[in-house]
Design a protein around this motif. Structure first.
Motif, mmCIF file in Angstrom:
data_model
loop_
_atom_site.group_PDB
_atom_site.id
_atom_site.type_symbol
_atom_site.label_atom_id
_atom_site.label_comp_id
_atom_site.label_asym_id
_atom_site.label_seq_id
_atom_site.Cartn_x
_atom_site.Cartn_y
_atom_site.Cartn_z
ATOM 1 N N ARG A 15 0.850 -1.417 0.016
ATOM 2 C CA ARG A 15 0.069 -0.061 -0.021
ATOM 3 C C ARG A 15 1.027 1.368 -0.002
ATOM 4 O O ARG A 15 0.671 2.205 -0.717
ATOM 5 C CB ARG A 15 -0.975 0.045 1.213
ATOM 6 N N HIS A 16 1.802 1.371 0.897
ATOM 7 C CA HIS A 16 2.399 2.757 1.346
ATOM 8 C C HIS A 16 3.672 2.810 0.544
ATOM 9 O O HIS A 16 4.397 3.999 0.259
ATOM 10 C CB HIS A 16 2.584 2.864 2.628
ATOM 11 N N VAL A 17 4.339 1.654 0.086
ATOM 12 C CA VAL A 17 5.677 1.628 -0.736
ATOM 13 C C VAL A 17 5.634 1.343 -2.175
ATOM 14 O O VAL A 17 6.106 2.123 -2.954
ATOM 15 C CB VAL A 17 6.850 0.593 -0.029
ATOM 16 N N LYS A 18 4.869 0.689 -2.478
ATOM 17 C CA LYS A 18 4.606 0.062 -3.959
ATOM 18 C C LYS A 18 3.484 0.815 -4.617
ATOM 19 O O LYS A 18 3.085 0.853 -5.799
ATOM 20 C CB LYS A 18 4.439 -1.298 -4.087
ATOM 21 N N GLY A 19 2.483 1.879 -3.643
ATOM 22 C CA GLY A 19 1.344 2.286 -4.142
ATOM 23 C C GLY A 19 0.295 1.668 -4.799
ATOM 24 O O GLY A 19 -0.450 2.175 -5.621
ATOM 25 N N CYS A 20 -0.034 0.532 -4.038
ATOM 26 C CA CYS A 20 -1.208 -0.395 -4.917
ATOM 27 C C CYS A 20 -2.431 0.313 -4.044
ATOM 28 O O CYS A 20 -2.593 0.334 -2.951
ATOM 29 C CB CYS A 20 -1.179 -1.744 -4.321
ATOM 30 N N GLN A 21 -3.417 0.420 -4.904
ATOM 31 C CA GLN A 21 -4.627 0.860 -4.447
ATOM 32 C C GLN A 21 -5.722 -0.293 -3.880
ATOM 33 O O GLN A 21 -6.502 0.139 -3.287
ATOM 34 C CB GLN A 21 -5.580 1.657 -5.748
ATOM 35 N N LEU A 22 -5.352 -1.366 -4.496
ATOM 36 C CA LEU A 22 -6.024 -2.572 -3.957
ATOM 37 C C LEU A 22 -5.068 -3.554 -3.274
ATOM 38 O O LEU A 22 -4.050 -3.826 -4.171
ATOM 39 C CB LEU A 22 -6.737 -3.185 -5.197
ATOM 40 N N VAL A 23 -5.242 -4.088 -2.147
ATOM 41 C CA VAL A 23 -4.543 -5.002 -1.485
ATOM 42 C C VAL A 23 -5.349 -5.926 -0.834
ATOM 43 O O VAL A 23 -6.023 -5.686 -0.051
ATOM 44 C CB VAL A 23 -3.326 -4.495 -0.628
ATOM 45 N N ILE A 185 12.173 -3.829 1.939
ATOM 46 C CA ILE A 185 10.648 -3.821 2.633
ATOM 47 C C ILE A 185 10.602 -3.145 4.267
ATOM 48 O O ILE A 185 9.738 -2.494 4.346
ATOM 49 C CB ILE A 185 10.554 -5.283 2.582
ATOM 50 N N PHE A 186 11.353 -3.892 4.934
ATOM 51 C CA PHE A 186 11.089 -3.436 6.376
ATOM 52 C C PHE A 186 11.511 -1.916 6.567
ATOM 53 O O PHE A 186 10.598 -1.325 7.170
ATOM 54 C CB PHE A 186 12.188 -4.188 7.106
ATOM 55 N N SER A 191 9.833 3.559 7.950
ATOM 56 C CA SER A 191 9.933 4.992 7.827
ATOM 57 C C SER A 191 8.584 5.323 7.470
ATOM 58 O O SER A 191 8.448 6.904 7.601
ATOM 59 C CB SER A 191 10.682 5.205 6.411
ATOM 60 N N SER A 192 7.520 4.741 6.822
ATOM 61 C CA SER A 192 6.249 5.513 6.445
ATOM 62 C C SER A 192 5.357 5.407 7.651
ATOM 63 O O SER A 192 4.066 5.961 7.632
ATOM 64 C CB SER A 192 5.598 4.917 5.545
ATOM 65 N N ALA A 193 5.593 4.767 8.780
ATOM 66 C CA ALA A 193 4.511 4.508 9.918
ATOM 67 C C ALA A 193 3.961 5.864 10.583
ATOM 68 O O ALA A 193 3.053 5.653 10.922
ATOM 69 C CB ALA A 193 5.406 3.498 11.138
ATOM 70 N N SER A 194 4.807 6.849 10.658
ATOM 71 C CA SER A 194 4.303 8.085 11.312
ATOM 72 C C SER A 194 3.228 8.747 10.420
ATOM 73 O O SER A 194 2.567 9.475 11.123
ATOM 74 C CB SER A 194 5.337 9.189 11.641
ATOM 75 N N ARG A 205 0.469 -0.584 13.240
ATOM 76 C CA ARG A 205 0.377 -0.126 14.526
ATOM 77 C C ARG A 205 0.979 -0.665 15.669
ATOM 78 O O ARG A 205 1.560 0.105 16.561
ATOM 79 C CB ARG A 205 -1.383 -0.909 14.877
ATOM 80 N N SER A 206 1.732 -1.756 15.481
ATOM 81 C CA SER A 206 2.653 -2.405 16.722
ATOM 82 C C SER A 206 3.808 -1.517 16.388
ATOM 83 O O SER A 206 4.599 -1.193 17.423
ATOM 84 C CB SER A 206 3.131 -3.986 16.324
ATOM 85 N N ILE A 207 4.327 -1.012 15.282
ATOM 86 C CA ILE A 207 5.476 -0.035 15.238
ATOM 87 C C ILE A 207 5.173 1.140 15.841
ATOM 88 O O ILE A 207 6.089 1.827 16.528
ATOM 89 C CB ILE A 207 5.961 0.076 13.700
#
Length: 232
Positions: A15-23, A185-186, A191-194, A205-207
């Motif tokens: 969703r947030h790194v590869k930009g997929c609208q559907l997952v 990946i990780f 980096s995008s968690a915030s 959420r765990s991060i």
């Protein structure tokens, strides 16, 4: 439905790194109600890959699966993502993730390599059969793979990409393991968690929960250091 932490990580990555609208996680085809396209070509894929890996590596990748339809019925994709551009599919990502703390291992080295290749080939067959697409990114991801498995598996993937290219397909088979898993990946997901507020993403959420206490600990240390400097 049970969701593994590795699968949740892949959902956030798509969703947030590869930009997929559907997952979707744990995606399975509806073999009883969906049309199966390109059945002759799919059977040919199974036959040619089976012969190739048997002759070159003595790997029986499909074992008791005697038909392409039986093989596809057993298929499940851990994380499937689709990105769109100009109302058309830009890319489709199919990810299988294995998280073994002691290192990737299915019985022994040969069985481990056979299972990974089987998963990748079956995924290509499913995408071609149910999406009618001859291209896509097919990924096997694992955070810890020992070199005794990684090195021959890398060679097999190079051959798999070459074989599919010769057959006229544009699937890209990739390994994201060890340092690649962390760097590609990780760390990007961390980096995008915030900036993510979706409470359904369990890994994210765990991060975010961890960061709350990590930030408090850093603040506490700064306060203690400041007091120590003032005391001096």
């Amino acid at each position: 439905m049970k969701i593994e932490i590795g699968e949740s990580l892949m959902l956030s990555w798509l969703r947030h790194v590869k930009g997929c609208q559907l997952v979707q996680l744990n995606w399975k085809p509806s073999t009883s109600s969906w049309d199966l396209f390109n059945e002759v070509e799919i059977e040919d894929i199974m036959v040619k890959t089976s012969k190739y890996f048997d002759l070159k590596y003595s790997l029986d990748i499909f074992k008791k699966n005697k038909s392409h339809f039986q093989l596809m019925q057993q298929g499940e994709i851990d994380a499937l993502g689709v990105s769109f551009k100009d109302a058309k599919i830009e890319n489709i990502y199919a990810v299988d993730i294995a998280f073994h703390e002691s290192g990737l291992n299915y019985v022994d080295k040969s069985e481990t390599i056979s299972r990974v290749i089987k998963k990748l080939v079956r995924t290509a067959m499913i995408i071609y059969g149910y999406f009618d697409l001859k291209a896509g990114s097919i990924i096997f991801a694992s955070p810890k793979v020992y070199n005794s498995v990684y090195s021959p598996l890398t060679n097999c993937l190079e051959d798999l990409n070459t074989l599919f290219d010769k057959m006229g397909y544009s699937f890209k088979f990739s390994l994201y393991v060890n340092d690649d898993f962390r760097e590609k990946i990780f760390e990007p997901v961390i980096s995008s968690a915030s900036s993510v507020a979706d409470t359904s993403e369990l890994f994210m959420r765990s991060i975010q929960m961890y960061n709350i206490f990590a930030d408090e600990q850093k603040s506490r240390k700064r306060h203690i250091n400041a007091e120590a400097l003032n005391y001096k």
